[in-house]
Design a protein around this motif. Structure first.
Motif, short mmCIF file in Angstrom:
data_model
loop_
_atom_site.label_atom_id
_atom_site.label_comp_id
_atom_site.label_asym_id
_atom_site.label_seq_id
_atom_site.Cartn_x
_atom_site.Cartn_y
_atom_site.Cartn_z
N ARG A 16 126.46 18.40 50.87
CA ARG A 16 127.73 18.87 51.39
C ARG A 16 128.82 17.80 50.93
NH1 ARG A 16 127.01 20.55 56.88
NH2 ARG A 16 126.46 22.26 56.15
N HIS A 18 129.00 16.73 48.07
CA HIS A 18 129.42 17.28 46.75
C HIS A 18 129.56 18.55 46.99
CE1 HIS A 18 128.24 13.00 45.45
NE2 HIS A 18 127.33 13.27 45.87
N ARG A 19 129.97 19.23 47.94
CA ARG A 19 130.38 20.51 47.88
C ARG A 19 129.35 21.40 47.57
NH1 ARG A 19 137.00 20.90 46.76
NH2 ARG A 19 137.20 19.53 48.48
#
Length: 237
Positions: free
Chosen positions: A178, A180-181
């Motif tokens: 998350r 790093h999306r």
């Protein structure tokens, strides 16, 4: 017409996702503690050591960074010689990796273990050839975490980053992705607590390697239905 898979690249955690390392890790942790005159830990306590950075776990237990350094050194002495081989590959993993690679999906390892034993484990169990690259922690880096490890792979992923998923068994994998999306599929056959994984809201939960195969093999046209998979397991009690 060639099938288009939802994912172009997959990052796999090692411990608790590809292999079951409990025996080797548990025995090596207790060996290290015995060398320092500390009582042994129970199996239930040791389950929580699989996933977090090792130095962090020792420091939390011992309350002293210098003692944690000593414990890590003792742990590595036994683990590198014996413990890493006290390990088993989860049934169905080699076949899954082979099929994913044959489908043209790029495969990587992203682990908070240090690099030398990671490479030895993958080689010993015949898994290394499936992976394009291995992201692990440098032996001198006591603060290595999953977000940092994943970050080292981003340049290699290039434009495929937008179609990449992390697969792991703990909240560290979910939170690291998350950062790093990046979505994460959490496997519940490993060492993360089900309730913790559920509440961390991964893209999906996979209770078996077979279910993981279904999720990773989904094509682009049907994957929009998969987030509901998590809800079908019900809320944790």
């Amino acid at each position: 017409m060639k099938r288009q898979h939802r994912f172009r690249a997959i990052l796999f955690d090692l411990d608790g996702t590809l292999t079951d390392p409990f025996t080797g890790i548990a025995r090596s942790v207790n060996y290290a503690l015995q060398q320092l005159g500390h009582p042994r830990l129970s199996d239930d306590e040791l389950r929580h050591w699989i996933g977090p950075p090792l130095h962090t776990s020792f420091e939390q237990l011992l309350g002293d960074p210098r003692l944690a350094d000593q414990a890590v050194a003792h742990y590595r002495q036994r683990y590198w010689e014996t413990g890493l081989y006290e390990n088993t590959v989860f049934p169905g993993i080699p076949e899954l990796l082979s099929d994913l690679k044959a489908a043209g999906i790029r495969l990587f390892v992203a682990t908070s273990k240090i690099r030398p034993p990671t490479e030895r484990i993958l080689t010993h169990f015949g898994l290394q050839s499936f992976f394009e690259a291995i992201a692990a922690v440098d032996p001198d880096n006591r603060d290595g975490n999953k977000a940092m490890v994943i970050g080292t792979l981003l340049p290699t992923l290039g434009t495929d980053r937008a179609w990449t998923v992390m697969v792991g068994d703990t909240i560290f994998d979910i939170h690291g992705a998350r950062t790093h999306r990046m979505p994460c599929i959490a496997v519940t056959y490993g060492y993360g607590e089900y309730r913790d994984l559920y509440l961390a809201a991964p893209l999906a939960l996979a209770s078996t390697v077979g279910t993981l195969r279904e999720l990773l093999s989904a094509d682009a046209s049907t994957f929009g239905q998969i987030p509901s998979f998590t809800a079908r397991h019900g809320k944790p009690t």
